[in-house]
Each structure stands twice: as structure tokens, then as C-alpha cells.
Scaffold this motif. Structure first.
Motif, PDB file in Angstrom:
ATOM      1  N   THR A   1       3.885   1.628  -1.306  1.00  0.00           N
ATOM      2  CA  THR A   1       4.881   1.731  -2.377  1.00  0.00           C
ATOM      3  C   THR A   1       4.290   1.740  -3.780  1.00  0.00           C
ATOM      4  O   THR A   1       5.045   1.733  -4.751  1.00  0.00           O
ATOM      5  N   GLY A   2       2.976   1.745  -3.909  1.00  0.00           N
ATOM      6  CA  GLY A   2       2.402   1.803  -5.251  1.00  0.00           C
ATOM      7  C   GLY A   2       0.942   1.411  -5.265  1.00  0.00           C
ATOM      8  O   GLY A   2       0.355   1.083  -4.235  1.00  0.00           O
ATOM      9  N   ASN A   3       0.369   1.475  -6.449  1.00  0.00           N
ATOM     10  CA  ASN A   3      -1.048   1.150  -6.620  1.00  0.00           C
ATOM     11  C   ASN A   3      -1.266  -0.359  -6.702  1.00  0.00           C
ATOM     12  O   ASN A   3      -0.404  -1.093  -7.180  1.00  0.00           O
ATOM     13  N   ASP A   4      -2.432  -0.786  -6.275  1.00  0.00           N
ATOM     14  CA  ASP A   4      -2.795  -2.211  -6.268  1.00  0.00           C
ATOM     15  C   ASP A   4      -3.383  -2.604  -7.631  1.00  0.00           C
ATOM     16  O   ASP A   4      -4.581  -2.848  -7.761  1.00  0.00           O
ATOM     17  N   VAL A   5      -2.521  -2.642  -8.639  1.00  0.00           N
ATOM     18  CA  VAL A   5      -2.946  -2.984  -9.992  1.00  0.00           C
ATOM     19  C   VAL A   5      -1.901  -3.892 -10.650  1.00  0.00           C
ATOM     20  O   VAL A   5      -0.754  -3.935 -10.230  1.00  0.00           O
TER      21      VAL A   5
ATOM     22  N   ALA B   1       0.825  -1.210   0.000  1.00  0.00           N
ATOM     23  CA  ALA B   1       0.000   0.000   0.000  1.00  0.00           C
ATOM     24  C   ALA B   1       0.858   1.257   0.000  1.00  0.00           C
ATOM     25  O   ALA B   1       0.487   2.270  -0.604  1.00  0.00           O
TER      26      ALA B   1
ATOM     27  N   ARG C   1       1.431  -6.112  -9.285  1.00  0.00           N
ATOM     28  CA  ARG C   1       1.423  -5.898  -7.826  1.00  0.00           C
ATOM     29  C   ARG C   1       0.186  -6.529  -7.198  1.00  0.00           C
ATOM     30  O   ARG C   1       0.253  -7.147  -6.139  1.00  0.00           O
ATOM     31  N   GLN C   2      -0.957  -6.373  -7.856  1.00  0.00           N
ATOM     32  CA  GLN C   2      -2.189  -6.975  -7.349  1.00  0.00           C
ATOM     33  C   GLN C   2      -2.084  -8.500  -7.389  1.00  0.00           C
ATOM     34  O   GLN C   2      -2.459  -9.173  -6.432  1.00  0.00           O
TER      35      GLN C   2
END
Length: 155
Positions: free
Chosen positions: A74-78, A72, A81-82
Motif C-alpha cells: 500500500t505504499g513506500n516504507d518511508v 508493502a 509508515r516506516q
């Protein structure tokens, strides 16, 4: 107009956006469950504190708190990463930790005339699970902060 395979795939992905992550969750779950099953063999079947399950759940709480906070922060949940979050968090850690065994062990002690042991196991597991998750969150926050300081110093 004839739809191509790519068009059908894109249409399916739009209607079912998370279905493509199911294999990652499944494989991660199998891995986490296998690790837990191997460790659970060390659990004694007497009426003592169920240390193996307790430790598994505390380690899992810490890891999940760390993972979710780190991702959360360090970047977007897409995208990848998701998929990584679902593979590791929902799959591996979800399969590794065991709410079902925890409840069974507490219930068995409660019904087996070990009321104090069953109640204390349930209470301590829940409270310390939250504490350990918080420790994981805090550790991730420190890692994020430390990483951003290093990046800032290198400029």
C-alpha cells in the motif's frame, strides 16, 4: 559560519537515519513484552506442550505477515509508515513473540528426557509459524485487493 540547532539536527539525521525510530521500537517492545508476560503466567510448568508460547508465536507470525505485506502493498516504507512498521512490527510484535522462550522450552524438554515432545514442539512451531505468516500475507493481499476494488468502483 555558525550552525543552528536545525542544521545540527539535519546533519545528525543524515548520518544516523534510523536512530530517530529507536524510541518507537523501544516503546512498542515494552508493550509487546508486557502483553506476553501477562499471558505467560497462564503457562503450566509441567512437561506438556507449551501452549501459551506456541499460541503467542502463531498469532505473532500471522500479525507480522499481515502487517509487512499490507504495508508493502500500500505504499513506500518511508516517514510515518516506516515508523509505524518499526513500532508495531519490530516493537510490539517483536516483543510479543518469543524465540528465546520457545528455544528454552524445546531445550528443557529435550534435556529432560522428553525427546519426542521437544522435537515435535520445535518442528511444529517452525513449520506452522511459516504457515501462519503465509496466512497473514495472504489475508493482507486479499484486503489490499478488496480495497483497490472499492476505490476503483467509486470512480
Amino acid at each position: 559560519m555558525r550552525e543552528t540547532h536545525k542544521d545540527l539536527e539535519e546533519s545528525f539525521s543524515k548520518r544516523h537515519p534510523r536512530l530517530h525510530t529507536a524510541p518507537a521500537v523501544f516503546v512498542g517492545g515494552v508493550m509487546g513484552t508486557a502483553i506476553r508476560a501477562a499471558l505467560s503466567g497462564m503457562q503450566s510448568s509441567n512437561w506438556t506442550w507449551p501452549w501459551v508460547t506456541f499460541c503467542i508465536n502463531m498469532v505473532g507470525s500471522t500479525l507480522l505477515g499481515f502487517l509487512l505485506e499490507y504495508l508493502a502493498g500500500t505504499g513506500n516504507d518511508v516517514g510515518a509508515r516506516q515508523s509505524f512498521r518499526l513500532f508495531v512490527g519490530t516493537g510490539i510484535i517483536g516483543g510479543f513473540t518469543t524465540y528465546g522462550t520457545f528455544i528454552l522450552e524445546a531445550d528443557t524438554r529435550l534435556l529432560g528426557a522428553h525427546l519426542l515432545l521437544g522435537l515435535s514442539y520445535a518442528a511444529v512451531s517452525i513449520v506452522l509459524g511459516l504457515v501462519f505468516a503465509g496466512c497473514g500475507v495472504r489475508l493482507a493481499s486479499l484486503c489490499i485487493h478488496q480495497g483497490s476494488r472499492k476505490v476503483g468502483n467509486s470512480r
